[in-house]
Design a protein around this motif. Structure first.
Motif, mmCIF file in Angstrom:
data_model
loop_
_atom_site.group_PDB
_atom_site.id
_atom_site.type_symbol
_atom_site.label_atom_id
_atom_site.label_comp_id
_atom_site.label_asym_id
_atom_site.label_seq_id
_atom_site.Cartn_x
_atom_site.Cartn_y
_atom_site.Cartn_z
ATOM 1 N N TRP A 234 0.848 -1.190 0.000
ATOM 2 C CA TRP A 234 0.000 0.000 0.000
ATOM 3 C C TRP A 234 0.882 1.238 0.000
ATOM 4 O O TRP A 234 1.918 1.272 0.678
ATOM 5 N N VAL A 235 0.450 2.262 -0.728
ATOM 6 C CA VAL A 235 1.111 3.566 -0.753
ATOM 7 C C VAL A 235 0.100 4.582 -0.227
ATOM 8 O O VAL A 235 -1.033 4.649 -0.719
ATOM 9 N N VAL A 236 0.492 5.369 0.780
ATOM 10 C CA VAL A 236 -0.395 6.386 1.346
ATOM 11 C C VAL A 236 0.146 7.766 0.976
ATOM 12 O O VAL A 236 1.305 8.081 1.255
ATOM 13 N N VAL A 237 -0.705 8.589 0.356
ATOM 14 C CA VAL A 237 -0.316 9.908 -0.130
ATOM 15 C C VAL A 237 -0.919 10.964 0.782
ATOM 16 O O VAL A 237 -2.118 10.934 1.076
ATOM 17 N N PHE A 238 -0.102 11.924 1.225
ATOM 18 C CA PHE A 238 -0.518 12.897 2.226
ATOM 19 C C PHE A 238 -0.686 14.308 1.699
ATOM 20 O O PHE A 238 -1.208 15.166 2.405
ATOM 21 N N SER A 239 -0.223 14.580 0.495
ATOM 22 C CA SER A 239 -0.248 15.958 -0.001
ATOM 23 C C SER A 239 -0.257 15.971 -1.526
ATOM 24 O O SER A 239 0.343 15.087 -2.154
ATOM 25 N N PRO A 240 -0.917 16.963 -2.137
ATOM 26 C CA PRO A 240 -0.831 17.088 -3.595
ATOM 27 C C PRO A 240 0.595 17.327 -4.090
ATOM 28 O O PRO A 240 0.931 16.935 -5.210
ATOM 29 N N THR A 241 1.418 17.977 -3.254
ATOM 30 C CA THR A 241 2.801 18.241 -3.659
ATOM 31 C C THR A 241 3.548 16.924 -3.843
ATOM 32 O O THR A 241 3.558 16.075 -2.962
ATOM 33 N N GLY A 242 4.167 16.748 -4.981
ATOM 34 C CA GLY A 242 4.903 15.530 -5.268
ATOM 35 C C GLY A 242 4.086 14.454 -5.952
ATOM 36 O O GLY A 242 4.623 13.417 -6.336
ATOM 37 N N CYS A 243 2.773 14.703 -6.137
ATOM 38 C CA CYS A 243 1.923 13.684 -6.756
ATOM 39 C C CYS A 243 2.351 13.361 -8.181
ATOM 40 O O CYS A 243 2.264 12.207 -8.622
ATOM 41 N N ASP A 244 2.780 14.371 -8.919
ATOM 42 C CA ASP A 244 3.192 14.138 -10.306
ATOM 43 C C ASP A 244 4.314 13.109 -10.372
ATOM 44 O O ASP A 244 4.275 12.170 -11.179
ATOM 45 N N ALA A 245 5.318 13.282 -9.521
ATOM 46 C CA ALA A 245 6.444 12.349 -9.515
ATOM 47 C C ALA A 245 5.997 10.962 -9.080
ATOM 48 O O ALA A 245 6.432 9.946 -9.631
ATOM 49 N N MET A 246 5.130 10.896 -8.078
ATOM 50 C CA MET A 246 4.640 9.605 -7.608
ATOM 51 C C MET A 246 3.899 8.865 -8.711
ATOM 52 O O MET A 246 4.112 7.656 -8.929
ATOM 53 N N VAL A 247 3.021 9.573 -9.423
ATOM 54 C CA VAL A 247 2.237 8.935 -10.475
ATOM 55 C C VAL A 247 3.138 8.449 -11.605
ATOM 56 O O VAL A 247 2.919 7.365 -12.167
ATOM 57 N N ARG A 248 4.161 9.199 -11.951
ATOM 58 C CA ARG A 248 5.094 8.739 -12.984
ATOM 59 C C ARG A 248 5.712 7.410 -12.598
ATOM 60 O O ARG A 248 5.831 6.485 -13.415
ATOM 61 N N VAL A 249 6.115 7.287 -11.334
ATOM 62 C CA VAL A 249 6.714 6.042 -10.867
ATOM 63 C C VAL A 249 5.695 4.908 -10.898
ATOM 64 O O VAL A 249 5.976 3.801 -11.371
#
Length: 314
Positions: A234-249
């Motif tokens: 599971w990956v838990v996301v806490f903020s919109p900041t950095g979402c672009d990089a996370m989604v690319r991965v």
């Protein structure tokens, strides 16, 4: 899932100090939490010095010279910046200022951090709003609670009240990061709120935020390692900041994580703001959106999702 290998959960945040509620909660739920810092935070020393001067000048002490009647915190980073500033002050100054000083917070994690700070530096302050869950609910709570400290019959006339400044409600001091929503000031000071109930809010930026250098490659490396050893992550996301990089991965890793017809990699968000950013700005649909921005809220969302998938936590 095997009993020998608790499922990993990747928390895309910096581990909070001195304790982290997500670490404690998910460890107790038989997960293996791993923190992957996404955001870098730098304290705004100039603005923090201005807040320090309020304590040193006595302008936060109860009485007619009090400039602010309370403080608002909606992030642990703001609490940490404030605590760093308080650490260099004489505790007698902060103790005096803490009399009749409400501290408002949006969730239990920030409330826990505030409690540690309060016990050390602001012994007479009170903490409110820990169960409100989001900025809109917190603002509504503040309207009721803070106004109750200033009865309408006295708020304009009583210059001796312990909570008044020149007979009026002093504004609240809102400690924020450079990127924030305006929902709390808008509700507290906006036209829909009757004039008699409006509360002044002054925002002070106490920290600045950016994406950690190397986050994308670190996150990808962790997923590649777990792909060899873990059945589900599971990956838990806490903020919109950095979402672009996370989604690319995640998109690069998606095919590697397929197992037959099943999925092995799942994403949860701390709340609707982050979920909406993922959907609208990144075209990515997370599996879970926590109903409450807390370890328990995230855990409940994951548990419900797994039940719907016919799974049970090991």
């Amino acid at each position: 899932m095997t009993d020998q290998a608790p499922p990993p959960i990747l928390l895309l945040k910096t581990r909070s100090s001195p304790h982290d509620g997500y670490d404690e909660f998910f460890s107790a739920q038989n997960y293996t939490p791993t923190f992957v810092p996404v955001l870098s935070h730098n304290f705004h020393s100039e603005n923090l010095a201005q807040i320090r001067a309020l304590f040193e000048s006595g302008h936060l002490n109860p009485g007619p010279e009090r400039r602010y009647g309370g403080l608002i915190f909606t992030s642990q980073r703001a609490v940490e910046a404030f605590a760093d500033m308080l650490a260099g002050l004489d505790q007698s100054l902060t103790a005096t200022a803490s009399n009749s000083l409400p501290l408002y917070t949006v969730g239990p994690a920030t409330a826990r951090s505030l409690t540690t700070l309060r016990d050390t530096h602001l012994p007479h302050a009170t903490i409110h709003g820990a169960d409100t869950g989001n900025g809109e609910n917190l603002a509504t709570f503040i309207l009721d609670h803070y106004n109750s400290l200033f009865p309408s019959s006295a708020s304009e006339l009583d210059t001796t009240s312990r909570n008044t400044a020149n007979g009026r409600k002093p504004p609240l001091l809102f400690l924020v990061g450079e990127t924030r929503r305006d929902i709390i000031p808008r509700i507290l000071m906006g036209e829909p709120t009757p004039i008699s109930r409006r509360i002044g809010v002054e925002e002070v930026v106490v920290y600045e935020t950016g994406v950690v250098t190397g986050f994308e490659s670190e996150f990808e490396g962790i997923l590649e390692n777990y792909n060899k050893t873990a059945e589900v992550v599971w990956v838990v996301v806490f903020s919109p900041t950095g979402c672009d990089a996370m989604v690319r991965v995640l998109r690069r890793e998606a095919e590697k994580w397929q197992e037959g017809e099943g999925r092995r990699l799942f994403v949860a968000t701390i709340g609707p703001t982050t979920r909406n950013h993922l959907v609208k700005e990144c075209g990515f649909q997370p599996d879970v959106c926590a109903a409450r921005p807390s370890p328990e809220g995230v855990g409940e969302g994951i548990t419900e999702f797994l039940k719907n998938w016919g799974c049970q936590l090991s």
